[in-house]
Design an enzyme around this catalytic site. Structure first.
Site, short mmCIF file in Angstrom:
data_model
loop_
_atom_site.label_atom_id
_atom_site.label_comp_id
_atom_site.label_asym_id
_atom_site.label_seq_id
_atom_site.Cartn_x
_atom_site.Cartn_y
_atom_site.Cartn_z
N PHE A 154 1.69 3.57 1.91
CA PHE A 154 2.46 4.00 3.09
C PHE A 154 3.56 3.04 3.47
O PHE A 154 4.23 3.22 4.47
CB PHE A 154 1.51 4.22 4.27
CG PHE A 154 0.43 5.21 3.95
CD1 PHE A 154 0.68 6.57 4.10
CD2 PHE A 154 -0.79 4.80 3.45
CE1 PHE A 154 -0.30 7.51 3.76
CE2 PHE A 154 -1.77 5.73 3.12
CZ PHE A 154 -1.52 7.09 3.26
N LYS A 155 3.76 2.00 2.66
CA LYS A 155 4.74 0.98 3.00
C LYS A 155 6.08 1.24 2.31
O LYS A 155 6.20 2.17 1.53
CB LYS A 155 4.21 -0.40 2.63
CG LYS A 155 2.80 -0.67 3.12
CD LYS A 155 2.67 -0.63 4.64
CE LYS A 155 1.25 -1.01 5.01
NZ LYS A 155 1.01 -1.10 6.43
N THR A 156 7.05 0.37 2.56
CA THR A 156 8.41 0.58 2.05
C THR A 156 8.42 0.72 0.53
O THR A 156 9.03 1.63 -0.01
CB THR A 156 9.32 -0.59 2.47
OG1 THR A 156 9.10 -0.86 3.86
CG2 THR A 156 10.78 -0.25 2.25
N ILE A 157 7.76 -0.22 -0.17
CA ILE A 157 7.56 -0.06 -1.62
C ILE A 157 6.07 -0.17 -1.90
O ILE A 157 5.33 -0.73 -1.08
CB ILE A 157 8.36 -1.09 -2.46
CG1 ILE A 157 8.01 -2.52 -2.04
CG2 ILE A 157 9.85 -0.83 -2.36
CD1 ILE A 157 8.58 -3.58 -2.97
N ASN B 148 0.84 -1.20 0.00
CA ASN B 148 0.00 0.00 0.00
C ASN B 148 0.88 1.26 0.00
O ASN B 148 2.09 1.19 0.11
CB ASN B 148 -1.10 -0.07 1.08
CG ASN B 148 -0.77 0.62 2.39
OD1 ASN B 148 0.11 1.47 2.49
ND2 ASN B 148 -1.50 0.26 3.43
#
Ligand code: PLP
Length: 398
Positions: free
Chosen positions: A187-190, A185
């Site tokens: 807001f995640k790292t990728i 999603n």
């Protein structure tokens, strides 16, 4: 205010996604002989499995879907208990609830991940899975957790949604337990906007998870096949456009992590000069993502006052990451006779009231990380943030 991968969306993503767009073939299955079928999702799964050294990877529509199909693959049935930390994103709980299971919340320690000693206290004959969550990019204490799993014969489903690319003693988190769930999603790292992955080394679990994610089908179908199916499934399939974006982002993961760790090192060493400052314990210093820097203050008052100076607040205030802030989850826990509401997990309450997240790569007010730097920050910007923090710290201390 997204995650670091989103800051790096550029030509590579454009190229992959346009390739899928222009092929006009947007479904993840097809005839490999068809030149219009670009196999983006299939490539994503292959490249992930290769890089993370796991046998099977399954792309899905989200981290939540990855958790749900994994729980179903592990055979979680109504009434089964699943051990999960009292500090995690709401989806860890809702996936268990929608599988029919009972989330059994467990205290965290000062790494802000589940406390292995507390897991032991929560095991009952109904415990059918343990879900360690690698919170804020920090790997859980996996040796102790895997020991417990072995001793009691309880499978592990790692929630690696906040720790894409983190590792424990050199092995990627999400591939240490029986199954692992990842999120893509925003807001995640990728990121691919939304999306997810499941990792496992066990063929039967892969096939089951696959079926639950795709109307009961078996893996690697090329079209709409008929015939007997062993399980009832739903539809959490990733499409080719999402797969294309995810593929470009996945290829950037190593460079992204290198940069995050470098930035975090710089910021942390500046703040470390402040007298009495303490950070959360990082269980694997080399392996963590470096997406956030978490300070643990001596008192809740200090966390609150320093947070106010900086326009942020203690982690305890971050909405859907703190069990006591989730009224709907609390109501459900009450209905199944589980402790709920503030005070039910006092060690967790105390830690979260005293902790503050500073963004390094994940700039997310929802995580309590509205203050800090981002992956493109310069040395000068890091210096400014460090000085702001130091000024607030000194002011509140004096
Ligand atoms: C984000 C997240 C999820 C859910 O991922 P989605 O892709 O948003 O469904 C699950 N668990 C944790 C710990 C998360 O942070």
């Amino acid at each position: 205010m997204p995650g670091p991968g989103a800051y790096w969306i550029a030509e590579e993503e454009r190229k992959e996604i346009l390739d899928a767009v222009e092929s006009k073939y947007w479904f993840r299955y097809g005839d490999p002989e068809n030149p219009n079928f670009k196999q983006k999702v299939y490539k994503l799964e292959q490249e992930f499995a290769q890089a993370f050294q796991c046998q099977h990877a399954l792309a899905t529509t989200s981290g939540t879907a990855s958790l749900l199909v994994s729980l179903l693959a592990l055979g979680i049935k109504p009434g089964d208990e699943v051990i999960v930390p009292a500090y995690t994103f709401v989806a860890s709980y809702t996936s268990i609830i929608f599988a029919g299971g009972v989330p059994v919340l467990t205290e965290i320690n000062d790494s802000l991940t589940i406390d292995p000693d507390e897991i032991r206290k929560k095991i009952t004959p109904k415990t059918k899975a343990i879900m360690p969550v690698h919170m804020l990019g920090n790997p859980c204490q996996m040796d102790a957790i895997l020991d417990i799993s072995q001793q009691y014969g309880i499978p592990i489903l790692e929630d690696a949604c906040q720790a894409f690319g983190a590792s424990w003693k050199g092995q990627n988190v999400g591939t240490l337990g029986d199954m692992g769930a990842f999120s893509l999603n925003f807001f995640k790292t990728i990121t691919s906007g939304d999306g997810g992955l499941v990792a496992t080394n066990q063929k039967d679990l892969y096939e089951k998870a696959f079926g639950f994610h795709d109307q009961g089908h078996l893996p690697n179908r090329t079209g709409v096949e008929v015939g007997n199916r062993l399980i009832l499934g739903l539809n959490f399939r990733m499409n080719e456009l999402t797969g294309a974006g995810a593929l470009a982002q996945f290829r950037k993961l190593p460079a992204l992590l290198t940069r995050l760790r470098e930035l975090k090192g710089k910021l942390k060493s500046k703040l470390a000069e402040l007298p009495g400052i303490r950070f959360r314990t990082i269980n694997d210093e080399k392996g963590e993502c470096g997406t956030l820097l978490t300070v643990i203050f001596d008192s809740a008052e200090m966390a609150k006052e320093i947070g106010a100076e900086l326009g942020t607040g203690p982690i305890a205030r971050s909405g859907w990451h703190v069990y006591s802030n989730m009224e709907h989850v609390g109501a459900h826990l009450a209905s199944v006779g589980q402790p709920h509401g503030f005070g039910a997990y006092p060690k967790t309450d105390d830690l979260l009231l005293r902790s503050m997240n500073i963004s390094v790569g994940v700039v997310d007010g929802g995580l309590g990380a509205g203050f800090g730097i981002n992956i493109n920050s310069t040395d000068d910007e890091i210096e400014v943030i460090a000085q702001k923090f130091a000024a607030a710290y000194r002011k509140v201390q004096s």
